[in-house]
Design an enzyme around this catalytic site. Structure first.
Site, PDB file in Angstrom:
ATOM      1  N   HIS A  88      46.679 -56.013  66.194  1.00 17.47           N
ATOM      2  CA  HIS A  88      45.673 -55.583  67.169  1.00 17.47           C
ATOM      3  C   HIS A  88      44.547 -56.601  67.336  1.00 17.47           C
ATOM      4  O   HIS A  88      43.937 -56.682  68.386  1.00 17.47           O
ATOM      5  CB  HIS A  88      45.169 -54.179  66.835  1.00 17.47           C
ATOM      6  CG  HIS A  88      46.169 -53.153  67.253  1.00 17.47           C
ATOM      7  ND1 HIS A  88      47.153 -52.710  66.408  1.00 17.47           N
ATOM      8  CD2 HIS A  88      46.394 -52.568  68.446  1.00 17.47           C
ATOM      9  CE1 HIS A  88      47.931 -51.859  67.066  1.00 17.47           C
ATOM     10  NE2 HIS A  88      47.493 -51.754  68.299  1.00 17.47           N
ATOM     11  N   ARG A 104      45.278 -42.878  76.508  1.00 13.19           N
ATOM     12  CA  ARG A 104      46.107 -42.563  75.347  1.00 13.19           C
ATOM     13  C   ARG A 104      45.248 -41.893  74.287  1.00 13.19           C
ATOM     14  O   ARG A 104      44.134 -42.339  74.012  1.00 13.19           O
ATOM     15  CB  ARG A 104      46.709 -43.855  74.782  1.00 13.19           C
ATOM     16  CG  ARG A 104      47.571 -43.592  73.569  1.00 13.19           C
ATOM     17  CD  ARG A 104      48.281 -44.826  73.108  1.00 13.19           C
ATOM     18  NE  ARG A 104      47.386 -45.724  72.400  1.00 13.19           N
ATOM     19  CZ  ARG A 104      47.785 -46.878  71.880  1.00 13.19           C
ATOM     20  NH1 ARG A 104      49.039 -47.277  72.027  1.00 13.19           N
ATOM     21  NH2 ARG A 104      46.930 -47.656  71.237  1.00 13.19           N
ATOM     22  N   GLU A 159      57.911 -45.652  71.265  1.00 12.92           N
ATOM     23  CA  GLU A 159      57.647 -46.814  70.403  1.00 12.92           C
ATOM     24  C   GLU A 159      58.266 -46.661  69.024  1.00 12.92           C
ATOM     25  O   GLU A 159      58.103 -47.515  68.158  1.00 12.92           O
ATOM     26  CB  GLU A 159      56.154 -47.124  70.327  1.00 12.92           C
ATOM     27  CG  GLU A 159      55.250 -45.953  70.051  1.00 12.92           C
ATOM     28  CD  GLU A 159      53.773 -46.309  70.126  1.00 12.92           C
ATOM     29  OE1 GLU A 159      53.429 -47.490  70.254  1.00 12.92           O
ATOM     30  OE2 GLU A 159      52.951 -45.384  70.033  1.00 12.92           O
ATOM     31  N   ASN A 180      55.366 -53.239  71.264  1.00  8.87           N
ATOM     32  CA  ASN A 180      54.821 -53.830  70.029  1.00  8.87           C
ATOM     33  C   ASN A 180      55.318 -53.053  68.812  1.00  8.87           C
ATOM     34  O   ASN A 180      55.757 -53.624  67.821  1.00  8.87           O
ATOM     35  CB  ASN A 180      53.287 -53.798  70.044  1.00  8.87           C
ATOM     36  CG  ASN A 180      52.732 -54.420  71.296  1.00  8.87           C
ATOM     37  OD1 ASN A 180      53.393 -55.231  71.923  1.00  8.87           O
ATOM     38  ND2 ASN A 180      51.524 -54.028  71.681  1.00  8.87           N
ATOM     39  N   ASP A 181      55.227 -51.734  68.904  1.00 10.31           N
ATOM     40  CA  ASP A 181      55.697 -50.923  67.789  1.00 10.31           C
ATOM     41  C   ASP A 181      57.204 -50.735  67.817  1.00 10.31           C
ATOM     42  O   ASP A 181      57.842 -50.677  66.762  1.00 10.31           O
ATOM     43  CB  ASP A 181      54.992 -49.555  67.792  1.00 10.31           C
ATOM     44  CG  ASP A 181      53.611 -49.661  67.177  1.00 10.31           C
ATOM     45  OD1 ASP A 181      53.488 -50.310  66.116  1.00 10.31           O
ATOM     46  OD2 ASP A 181      52.652 -49.134  67.763  1.00 10.31           O
ATOM     47  N   ARG A 224      54.183 -55.930  62.202  1.00 12.85           N
ATOM     48  CA  ARG A 224      53.682 -56.763  63.299  1.00 12.85           C
ATOM     49  C   ARG A 224      52.433 -57.545  62.945  1.00 12.85           C
ATOM     50  O   ARG A 224      52.056 -58.480  63.655  1.00 12.85           O
ATOM     51  CB  ARG A 224      53.421 -55.893  64.550  1.00 12.85           C
ATOM     52  CG  ARG A 224      52.432 -54.807  64.328  1.00 12.85           C
ATOM     53  CD  ARG A 224      52.451 -53.777  65.448  1.00 12.85           C
ATOM     54  NE  ARG A 224      51.441 -54.042  66.449  1.00 12.85           N
ATOM     55  CZ  ARG A 224      51.077 -53.171  67.385  1.00 12.85           C
ATOM     56  NH1 ARG A 224      51.653 -51.979  67.439  1.00 12.85           N
ATOM     57  NH2 ARG A 224      50.157 -53.469  68.245  1.00 12.85           N
ATOM     58  N   CYS A 255      54.020 -50.881  78.281  1.00  9.89           N
ATOM     59  CA  CYS A 255      52.614 -51.252  78.081  1.00  9.89           C
ATOM     60  C   CYS A 255      52.428 -52.113  76.833  1.00  9.89           C
ATOM     61  O   CYS A 255      51.314 -52.428  76.455  1.00  9.89           O
ATOM     62  CB  CYS A 255      51.727 -50.008  78.016  1.00  9.89           C
ATOM     63  SG  CYS A 255      52.153 -48.912  76.666  1.00  9.89           S
TER      64      CYS A 255
HETATM   65  C1  PEP Z   1      52.690 -50.786  71.581  1.00 10.16           C
HETATM   66  O1  PEP Z   1      52.972 -50.391  70.459  1.00 10.16           O
HETATM   67  O2  PEP Z   1      53.419 -51.550  72.242  1.00 10.16           O
HETATM   68  C2  PEP Z   1      51.428 -50.362  72.225  1.00 10.16           C
HETATM   69  C3  PEP Z   1      51.182 -50.632  73.483  1.00 10.16           C
HETATM   70  O3  PEP Z   1      50.508 -49.723  71.463  1.00 10.16           O
HETATM   71  P1  PEP Z   1      49.608 -50.466  70.366  1.00 10.16           P
HETATM   72  O4  PEP Z   1      49.804 -51.950  70.540  1.00 10.16           O
HETATM   73  O5  PEP Z   1      48.213 -50.052  70.577  1.00 10.16           O
HETATM   74  O6  PEP Z   1      50.183 -49.983  69.073  1.00 10.16           O
HETATM   75 MG    MG Z   2      51.871 -48.789  69.580  1.00  9.73          MG
END
Ligand code: PEP
Ligand code: MG
Length: 595
Positions: free
Chosen positions: A202, A346, A449, A472-473, A483, A520
């Site tokens: 993040h 979210r 995710e 991402n997740d 990650r 996203c």
């Molecule tokens: C993701 O996991 O791709 C996502 C958009 O949420 P975050 O990156 O906040 O976990």
């Molecule tokens: Mg996520």
């Protein structure tokens, strides 16, 4: 002597500046310059804090109970001595006078210098005094925070001014917690380097959202780079050049100018609708972290907010969460800024590398032996705090009275979570109705995710209006790669065939039942994936505002139908990335040079 360090490129562009080394625990301290006429009053702030701490320590010592161990009194003596020592406060004043740093920054800069000296000491007893020094500095910082408000600190969102005309500065730290990244918006730094961190941690995501060049996972950077070293941060290649030669510096300055020009060119696409060559309309939405980011989304030509990561409103508040009204105001601000365009809010995704209180992913890993990414996170945490959850749901519902709001639930994996969430939402609606508070229709979506959710998607789709794929997740959990961990960053592979199959399947199944589907995660803002995703049928992408223009450019050049015919081939390939690159060349061969 010039040398290079290698890390992970996480946020594009080039930053050139002098290194400011900041201890990870002090990244949250405000960094700004004070104007020359404010230098003396800034020194006064430091002086008042020192007097307050001296008083605090003397009172503590005086009131020690008779049975208290003698060591305690001796320790307080050491703290008082450190406090009076000119190497701390005298040198800190010098930072304020010479560099025009604000008092907190000057103090942490001096702590960094002294901490290094302590680390190098042979004598173990003296080496251990570093912890005492840190405690004294902590007290001073707290005293300053309690003191009269610093009316000269730049307000949130305001760029800190360089009153003294110093060189540009870049921050070097072992690690930066995601919440601390928000300080950057108010700081003077033009880029940063950290020793640890992954590409989709993040911290990296927030850096991208701010469009500041950054390299993470540069291992020993904060140990090797010295205060004031000139460094170049190449955020495209993941390289940090320390003490560059004049030729290298000139080359990077040239690149800086080139990228400013190409950004300028791309920004002209702002009002152009995103339509593929074969006439498919594509929705390009923005990911935001704070209400103020909605302005950048609008400026970039986003047609809505596809992901508002509300957890940033919950961080760094010493455990005190934002109440319903405070949240409502934040959500309403975004909804109003977006002027009728959809805003996807979210519910909090606290946990994993986003703890409530400031702690970097690295600290988290060491503090908790268990893996927080697999723990009480996102919807799991919300359902374990029903009062907090309903409060957030009410605040989001209330914002829907001011524009189009979509509600997004992170990390669902079980149908029981879906049912509990919908029950909480129904309850929140009843509570608002009883209280006579207005709200409107809100579409409800799930983030896909966790691989389990992707695999049972048809059952989930019965309950939701739309889904949003959090790559991402999804990548982290499909490949079992943390990650945020640079040690396994080379295995974090969005091109892995298993990931691509989950994406393709989720897009196809959602479309088949007429439900909206968006991506996203970071993949949505990476032009290397745009053609393939369009071929898979994706028509909604959400990304950092700074990425919208280049994705739009790729959309405008893509024939989605031709790519759709190739998706099976890509999915069947052993190495989809190179296969995809080959296809791109075939479909759009480079122009032939005249003989
Ligand atoms: C993701 O996991 O791709 C996502 C958009 O949420 P975050 O990156 O906040 O976990
Ligand atoms: Mg996520």
């Amino acid at each position: 002597m010039s040398f290079q360090l290698f890390g992970l490129p996480v946020s594009r562009g080039v930053a050139i500046g002098r290194a400011v080394l900041v201890a990870s625990s002090r990244v949250d301290v405000a960094h700004y310059f004070v104007s020359p006429d404010r230098v003396e009053s800034e020194i006064d702030r430091l002086r008042s804090a020192r007097n307050a701490v001296a008083h605090e320590l003397s009172t503590l010592q005086r009131d020690l109970p008779a049975e208290a161990p003698a060591e305690l009194s001796a320790l307080l003596d050491v703290h008082l001595m450190l406090l009076r020592d000119e190497t701390l406060t005298g040198a800190t004043k010098q930072w304020i006078r010479d560099r025009h740093y604000n008092a907190e920054w000057a103090l942490s800069a001096q702590l960094e210098v002294l901490a290094r000296q302590f680390d190098e000491m042979e004598d173990e007893y003296l080496r251990e005094r570093k912890a005492d020094l840190e405690q004294v500095v902590e007290r001073l910082l707290r005293a300053m925070a309690r003191g009269p408000a610093d009316s000269f600190a730049p307000a949130p969102g305001v760029q800190a001014r360089d009153f003294a005309g110093e060189d540009p500065l870049v921050l070097v730290a072992n690690d930066i917690a995601p919440a601390d990244m928000l300080q950057f918006k108010r700081s003077v730094f033009t880029g940063f380097v950290t020793d640890v961190g992954g590409k989709t941690s993040h911290t990296a995501i927030v850096a991208r959202s701010m469009d500041i060049p950054a390299v993470v996972g540069a291992r020993e950077a904060s140990r090797i780079i010295r205060q004031d070293d000139w460094i170049v941060i190449d955020g495209d290649a993941g390289i940090v050049i320390v003490d560059p030669s004049s030729i290298v510096l000139e080359e990077y300055r040239f690149r800086q100018r080139q990228s400013a020009l190409s950004r300028e060119r791309l920004s002209r696409l702002r009002h152009t609708p995103a339509v593929t060559l074969d006439g498919e309309r594509v929705e390009l939405l923005a990911n935001i972290e704070l209400p103020a980011d909605a302005v950048a989304a609008l400026d970039a030509g986003a047609v809505g907010v596809g992901l508002f990561r509300t957890e940033f409103l919950f961080m760094n508040r010493g455990g005190e969460l934002p109440g319903e009204d405070e949240q409502f105001e934040a959500y309403r601000t975004v909804v109003e800024t977006m002027k009728g365009m959809p805003v996807t809010i979210r519910t909090v995704d606290i946990g994993a590398d986003k703890p409530l209180d400031r702690m970097s992913a690295n600290e988290l890993r060491h503090e908790h032996a268990l893996n927080p990414a697999l723990g009480l996170r996102a919807i799991r945490w919300s359902l374990s705090e029903p009062g907090m959850f309903r409060q957030q749901l009410r605040a989001i519902l209330r914002a829907s009275a001011y524009g189009k709001v979509r509600l997004l639930i992170p990390m669902v994996a079980h149908l029981s979570e879906v049912r509990l969430t919908l029950e909480a939402l129904a309850r929140a609606r009843v509570q608002l109705t009883e209280a006579g508070k207005a709200f409107s229709n809100v579409e409800v979506g799930a983030m896909i995710e966790v691989p389990a959710a992707a695999l049972v998607l048809p059952s989930f789709l019965r309950y939701f209006d739309f889904v949003s794929i959090g790559t991402n997740d999804l990548i982290q959990y499909t490949l079992a790669i943390d990650r945020a961990d640079e040690a396994v960053a080379h295995l974090y592979d969005p091109w892995h065939p298993a990931v691509l199959r989950l994406l393709s399947q989720t897009i196809a199944q959602s479309r088949a039942v007429g439900k909206g589907v968006c991506i996203c995660g970071e993949v949505a803002g990476d032009p290397a994936f745009t053609e393939l995703l369009l071929g898979m049928g994706l028509r909604s992408f959400s990304m950092h505002p700074s990425q919208i223009a280049s994705i739009k450019q790729t959309v405008l050049r893509t024939d989605a139908r031709r790519w759709a015919a190739q998706v099976e081939r890509v999915l069947g390939a052993d190495e989809p990335e190179s296969h995809c690159a080959g296809l791109a060349m075939e479909m759009c061969p480079p122009p032939k040079l005249a003989a």
